[in-house]
Design an enzyme around this catalytic site. Structure first.
Site, PDB file in Angstrom:
ATOM      1  N   ILE A  63       0.820  -1.222   0.000  1.00 41.34           N
ATOM      2  CA  ILE A  63       0.000   0.000   0.000  1.00 41.34           C
ATOM      3  C   ILE A  63       0.854   1.274   0.000  1.00 41.34           C
ATOM      4  O   ILE A  63       0.342   2.348  -0.272  1.00 41.34           O
ATOM      5  CB  ILE A  63      -1.057   0.027   1.143  1.00 41.34           C
ATOM      6  CG1 ILE A  63      -0.398   0.047   2.520  1.00 41.34           C
ATOM      7  CG2 ILE A  63      -2.065  -1.097   0.989  1.00 41.34           C
ATOM      8  CD1 ILE A  63      -1.370   0.436   3.643  1.00 41.34           C
ATOM      9  N   ASN A  89      -6.364  -4.224   6.206  1.00 41.87           N
ATOM     10  CA  ASN A  89      -5.724  -4.769   7.406  1.00 41.87           C
ATOM     11  C   ASN A  89      -4.269  -4.300   7.565  1.00 41.87           C
ATOM     12  O   ASN A  89      -3.774  -4.172   8.676  1.00 41.87           O
ATOM     13  CB  ASN A  89      -5.787  -6.304   7.305  1.00 41.87           C
ATOM     14  CG  ASN A  89      -4.929  -6.991   8.333  1.00 41.87           C
ATOM     15  OD1 ASN A  89      -5.324  -7.143   9.481  1.00 41.87           O
ATOM     16  ND2 ASN A  89      -3.735  -7.423   7.943  1.00 41.87           N
ATOM     17  N   TYR A 200       4.689   5.281  24.415  1.00 43.22           N
ATOM     18  CA  TYR A 200       4.923   4.014  23.732  1.00 43.22           C
ATOM     19  C   TYR A 200       4.146   3.889  22.404  1.00 43.22           C
ATOM     20  O   TYR A 200       4.689   3.528  21.379  1.00 43.22           O
ATOM     21  CB  TYR A 200       4.511   2.898  24.701  1.00 43.22           C
ATOM     22  CG  TYR A 200       5.126   1.554  24.425  1.00 43.22           C
ATOM     23  CD1 TYR A 200       6.468   1.302  24.708  1.00 43.22           C
ATOM     24  CD2 TYR A 200       4.360   0.526  23.877  1.00 43.22           C
ATOM     25  CE1 TYR A 200       7.028   0.058  24.462  1.00 43.22           C
ATOM     26  CE2 TYR A 200       4.922  -0.722  23.626  1.00 43.22           C
ATOM     27  CZ  TYR A 200       6.251  -0.947  23.921  1.00 43.22           C
ATOM     28  OH  TYR A 200       6.804  -2.166  23.663  1.00 43.22           O
ATOM     29  N   THR A 203       2.203   7.453  18.236  1.00 43.03           N
ATOM     30  CA  THR A 203       2.064   7.668  16.783  1.00 43.03           C
ATOM     31  C   THR A 203       1.026   6.694  16.208  1.00 43.03           C
ATOM     32  O   THR A 203       0.241   7.045  15.330  1.00 43.03           O
ATOM     33  CB  THR A 203       3.416   7.491  16.050  1.00 43.03           C
ATOM     34  OG1 THR A 203       3.928   6.187  16.302  1.00 43.03           O
ATOM     35  CG2 THR A 203       4.418   8.521  16.520  1.00 43.03           C
ATOM     36  N   LYS A 208      -4.451   5.507  14.088  1.00 48.28           N
ATOM     37  CA  LYS A 208      -5.679   4.686  14.115  1.00 48.28           C
ATOM     38  C   LYS A 208      -6.919   5.522  14.420  1.00 48.28           C
ATOM     39  O   LYS A 208      -8.018   5.212  13.947  1.00 48.28           O
ATOM     40  CB  LYS A 208      -5.524   3.537  15.121  1.00 48.28           C
ATOM     41  CG  LYS A 208      -4.551   2.448  14.651  1.00 48.28           C
ATOM     42  CD  LYS A 208      -5.075   1.686  13.421  1.00 48.28           C
ATOM     43  CE  LYS A 208      -4.142   0.591  12.960  1.00 48.28           C
ATOM     44  NZ  LYS A 208      -4.658  -0.200  11.836  1.00 48.28           N
ATOM     45  N   THR A 242       0.455 -11.527  17.654  1.00 47.86           N
ATOM     46  CA  THR A 242       1.011 -11.416  16.300  1.00 47.86           C
ATOM     47  C   THR A 242       2.370 -10.728  16.418  1.00 47.86           C
ATOM     48  O   THR A 242       2.746 -10.264  17.497  1.00 47.86           O
ATOM     49  CB  THR A 242       0.121 -10.531  15.398  1.00 47.86           C
ATOM     50  OG1 THR A 242       0.123  -9.205  15.950  1.00 47.86           O
ATOM     51  CG2 THR A 242      -1.302 -11.034  15.276  1.00 47.86           C
TER      52      THR A 242
END
Ligand SMILES: NC(=O)c1ccc[n+]([C@@H]2O[C@H](COP(=O)([O-])OP(=O)(O)OC[C@H]3O[C@@H](n4cnc5c(N)ncnc54)[C@H](OP(=O)(O)O)[C@@H]3O)[C@@H](O)[C@H]2O)c1
Length: 296
Positions: A63, A89, A200, A203, A208, A242
């Protein structure tokens, strides 16, 4: 008919994207595309799914690279006449750890915002024109993308939240707010504009929040679209084990894919969720006021 239906999951060679492809291979009637920025990693992931009897197809997609998104669009248009399901995603997380310099924070602000917000938005702009009637779009946000992660009751923070929550917010205004965060971060002045203090996840949080605010604008557009019943939602998939979470998440990728794949498969003429912030347990959460459910 189902031969011609097609679903695409961005960034799906691993993690929640990979598990979403797995779920769609079982439940979506049509072709499911695993995509990756790195072809070798993507083809290896396809082979993994073939070993368990699933038949995903593959297309390269980075992307960050406009020409890669355009190639995918042209391929989908030529092969399937459009696109039925898009799961946005792909994303990155760069954490700011103790001892890192302000310059590193500024660099992270640029890089994370570029992929998670600006390049996700560009992919949407390129791919939305080929969405077919009844298409489903799922934007992966995060609990960290909930508006309440802009803290504070001073007028600057209150105004910033009000702008992001406005039902009249435009793409241009949202882009300009996201640019404002990145520019202010270069000077270490982001809190002056109401953005959360350096930490932490800062950014990632702002990027989001951008994805979620973007989804609300895109939903408004789809409500007015001449194509019938295109539905978009944004989702918190849960805290998932993940690479992004350093494998510390409590849910398996398969559990993390439950809400995204459910949203990707919403039936025709569904009444809700539409334009909603959806939690990993499929409940709708008010993105502006909350409350957010307890952590998984
Ligand atoms: N894990 C969690 O707890 C959690 C919680 C809330 C939200 N989310 C969201 O869920 C989504 C998936 O996260 P995850 O935990 O599965 O992360 P992950 O394991 O790090 O996977 C991210 C995927 O995105 C791909 N990607 C990154 N940049 C890309 C680009 N420019 N073009 C195409 N693909 C790109 C990565 O490719 P490479 O393999 O090449 O790096 C990888 O396949 C993300 O949007 C994330 O923000 C995750």
């Amino acid at each position: 008919m189902s031969q011609n239906r097609v679903a695409v999951v961005t960034g799906s060679n691993q993690g929640i994207g990979f598990a979403t492809v797995k779920a769609l291979c079982s439940d979506f009637e049509g072709s499911v595309y695993l995509t990756s920025r790195n072809e070798e990693r993507g083809l290896a992931a396809v082979e993994e799914l073939k070993k368990i009897g699933l038949q995903p197809k593959y297309h390269q997609l980075d992307i960050n690279d406009e020409s890669s998104v355009l190639r995918l669009r042209d391929y989908l248009k030529d092969t399937y006449g459009g696109l039925d399901v898009l799961v946005n995603n792909a994303a990155i997380l760069l954490t700011f750890k103790e001892g890192m310099s302000d310059d590193i924070f500024a660099e992270h602000a640029c890089t994370v915002m570029q992929t998670n917000y600006f390049d996700t938005q560009r992919a949407c702009k390129i791919l939305f024109p080929i969405l077919k009637p009844h298409a489903r779009v799922v934007n992966l946000s995060s609990m960290l993308g909930h508006l309440t992660h802009i803290p504070g009751e001073d007028s600057v923070a209150v105004n910033l939240r009000a702008k992001l929550a406005s039902p009249d917010l435009t793409y241009e205004e949202l882009d300009s707010l996201m640019h404002n965060f990145v520019d202010a971060a270069q000077k270490g002045e982001h809190t002056k504009y109401g953005w959360p203090a350096t930490g932490y996840y800062t950014t990632y949080i702002v990027s989001k929040i951008g994805v979620s605010a973007l989804t609300r604008i895109q939903h408004r557009d789809f409500e007015r679209d001449s194509r019938e019943n295109i539905v978009i939602n944004h989702v918190h998939p849960g805290y998932v084990s993940t690479q992004m979470s350093d494998y510390k998440g409590v849910l398996t990728p398969e559990k993390g894919a439950v809400a995204p794949s459910w949203l990707a498969l919403l039936p025709p003429n569904v009444q809700e969720p539409k334009g909603a912030f959806v939690w990993c347990d499929k409940t709708i959460v008010d993105w502006v006021k909350g409350p957010m459910p307890p952590l998984d």
